[in-house]
Design a protein around this motif. Structure first.
Motif, PDB file in Angstrom:
ATOM      1  N   SER A  62      36.780 -37.520 126.691  1.00 22.17           N
ATOM      2  CA  SER A  62      35.810 -37.870 125.684  1.00 22.17           C
ATOM      3  C   SER A  62      36.109 -36.856 124.621  1.00 22.17           C
ATOM      4  O   SER A  62      35.786 -36.921 123.440  1.00 22.17           O
ATOM      5  CB  SER A  62      34.251 -37.626 126.038  1.00 22.17           C
ATOM      6  N   ALA A  63      36.298 -35.507 124.958  1.00 23.50           N
ATOM      7  CA  ALA A  63      36.659 -34.411 123.900  1.00 23.50           C
ATOM      8  C   ALA A  63      37.917 -34.843 123.228  1.00 23.50           C
ATOM      9  O   ALA A  63      37.848 -34.715 121.775  1.00 23.50           O
ATOM     10  CB  ALA A  63      36.810 -33.113 124.722  1.00 23.50           C
ATOM     11  N   ILE A  64      39.016 -35.451 123.506  1.00 24.23           N
ATOM     12  CA  ILE A  64      40.081 -35.805 123.086  1.00 24.23           C
ATOM     13  C   ILE A  64      39.627 -36.929 121.998  1.00 24.23           C
ATOM     14  O   ILE A  64      40.186 -36.854 120.933  1.00 24.23           O
ATOM     15  CB  ILE A  64      40.957 -36.311 124.171  1.00 24.23           C
ATOM     16  N   ALA A  65      38.820 -37.767 122.341  1.00 24.71           N
ATOM     17  CA  ALA A  65      38.431 -38.977 121.312  1.00 24.71           C
ATOM     18  C   ALA A  65      37.591 -38.440 120.231  1.00 24.71           C
ATOM     19  O   ALA A  65      37.963 -38.432 119.161  1.00 24.71           O
ATOM     20  CB  ALA A  65      37.537 -39.914 122.137  1.00 24.71           C
ATOM     21  N   LYS A  66      36.536 -37.417 120.493  1.00 22.27           N
ATOM     22  CA  LYS A  66      35.831 -36.901 119.507  1.00 22.27           C
ATOM     23  C   LYS A  66      36.648 -35.937 118.509  1.00 22.27           C
ATOM     24  O   LYS A  66      36.148 -35.782 117.383  1.00 22.27           O
ATOM     25  CB  LYS A  66      34.632 -36.275 120.008  1.00 22.27           C
ATOM     26  N   ILE A  86      47.677 -25.423 123.500  1.00 28.62           N
ATOM     27  CA  ILE A  86      47.363 -26.932 124.367  1.00 28.62           C
ATOM     28  C   ILE A  86      48.666 -27.577 124.207  1.00 28.62           C
ATOM     29  O   ILE A  86      49.278 -27.699 123.190  1.00 28.62           O
ATOM     30  CB  ILE A  86      46.115 -27.495 123.618  1.00 28.62           C
ATOM     31  N   VAL A  87      49.058 -28.587 125.156  1.00 26.98           N
ATOM     32  CA  VAL A  87      50.274 -29.174 125.389  1.00 26.98           C
ATOM     33  C   VAL A  87      49.715 -30.516 125.575  1.00 26.98           C
ATOM     34  O   VAL A  87      48.759 -30.975 126.210  1.00 26.98           O
ATOM     35  CB  VAL A  87      51.231 -28.784 126.309  1.00 26.98           C
ATOM     36  N   PHE A  96      43.504 -32.681 117.705  1.00 23.89           N
ATOM     37  CA  PHE A  96      44.508 -32.702 118.367  1.00 23.89           C
ATOM     38  C   PHE A  96      45.919 -33.599 118.133  1.00 23.89           C
ATOM     39  O   PHE A  96      46.883 -33.568 118.755  1.00 23.89           O
ATOM     40  CB  PHE A  96      44.042 -33.526 119.853  1.00 23.89           C
ATOM     41  N   ALA A  97      45.676 -34.078 116.977  1.00 22.14           N
ATOM     42  CA  ALA A  97      46.778 -34.910 116.235  1.00 22.14           C
ATOM     43  C   ALA A  97      47.588 -33.919 115.620  1.00 22.14           C
ATOM     44  O   ALA A  97      48.749 -34.256 115.102  1.00 22.14           O
ATOM     45  CB  ALA A  97      46.345 -35.921 115.408  1.00 22.14           C
ATOM     46  N   ASN A  98      47.136 -32.630 115.401  1.00 27.41           N
ATOM     47  CA  ASN A  98      47.657 -31.540 114.405  1.00 27.41           C
ATOM     48  C   ASN A  98      48.388 -30.567 115.342  1.00 27.41           C
ATOM     49  O   ASN A  98      47.992 -29.965 116.200  1.00 27.41           O
ATOM     50  CB  ASN A  98      46.597 -30.750 113.633  1.00 27.41           C
ATOM     51  N   LEU A 131      46.373 -32.128 127.080  1.00 25.92           N
ATOM     52  CA  LEU A 131      45.941 -33.503 126.776  1.00 25.92           C
ATOM     53  C   LEU A 131      46.499 -34.714 127.523  1.00 25.92           C
ATOM     54  O   LEU A 131      47.759 -34.582 127.564  1.00 25.92           O
ATOM     55  CB  LEU A 131      46.350 -33.580 125.220  1.00 25.92           C
ATOM     56  N   ALA A 132      45.741 -35.309 128.035  1.00 28.10           N
ATOM     57  CA  ALA A 132      46.245 -36.621 128.909  1.00 28.10           C
ATOM     58  C   ALA A 132      45.257 -37.918 128.774  1.00 28.10           C
ATOM     59  O   ALA A 132      43.993 -37.438 128.633  1.00 28.10           O
ATOM     60  CB  ALA A 132      46.587 -36.149 130.078  1.00 28.10           C
TER      61      ALA A 132
END
Length: 111
Positions: A53-57, A73-74, A62-64, A33-34
């Motif tokens: 866009s996937a990170i935003a959606k 995932i790192v 990804f916050a978990n 994630l970057a």
């Protein structure tokens, strides 16, 4: 219970990547994630970066940290940068005490 359900996603291509492909989830996924700026630091790793866009959606997931760990995932970090910086720097710089760089003559790819 949620962790167990996440494991059911292993082996499924669900993760949109920065290079336009879709990544297959697993505990050992090599995905990162970057931000776009962080991704620009390591352009040869587009196949490992999750699309912005996937990170935003999918920010909720990804916050978990438990989800990230279950999916392998790192988050981009100094350690990630240090591990992969050699992939983007010119090979001639390896082991050099001093590296000379001329941005006007710099190759577009490491040599």
């Amino acid at each position: 219970v949620a962790k167990q359900k996440w494991l059911e996603l292993h082996g499924i291509a669900l993760l949109p990547l920065a290079d336009g492909n879709v990544g297959v989830l697993s505990r050992n996924s090599p995905f990162i994630l970057a931000t776009r700026e962080q991704q620009d630091l390591l352009p040869t790793l587009k196949h490992r970066f999750v699309s912005t866009s996937a990170i935003a959606k999918l920010a909720r997931y990804f916050a978990n940290n438990d989800f990230l760990k279950a999916m392998g995932i790192v988050k981009f970090s100094a350690q990630v940068l240090a591990k992969h910086i050699g992939d983007v720097l010119p090979r001639s710089w390896k082991g050099a005490k001093v590296a000379r760089w001329d941005p006007d003559r710099a190759p577009t790819r490491p040599t």
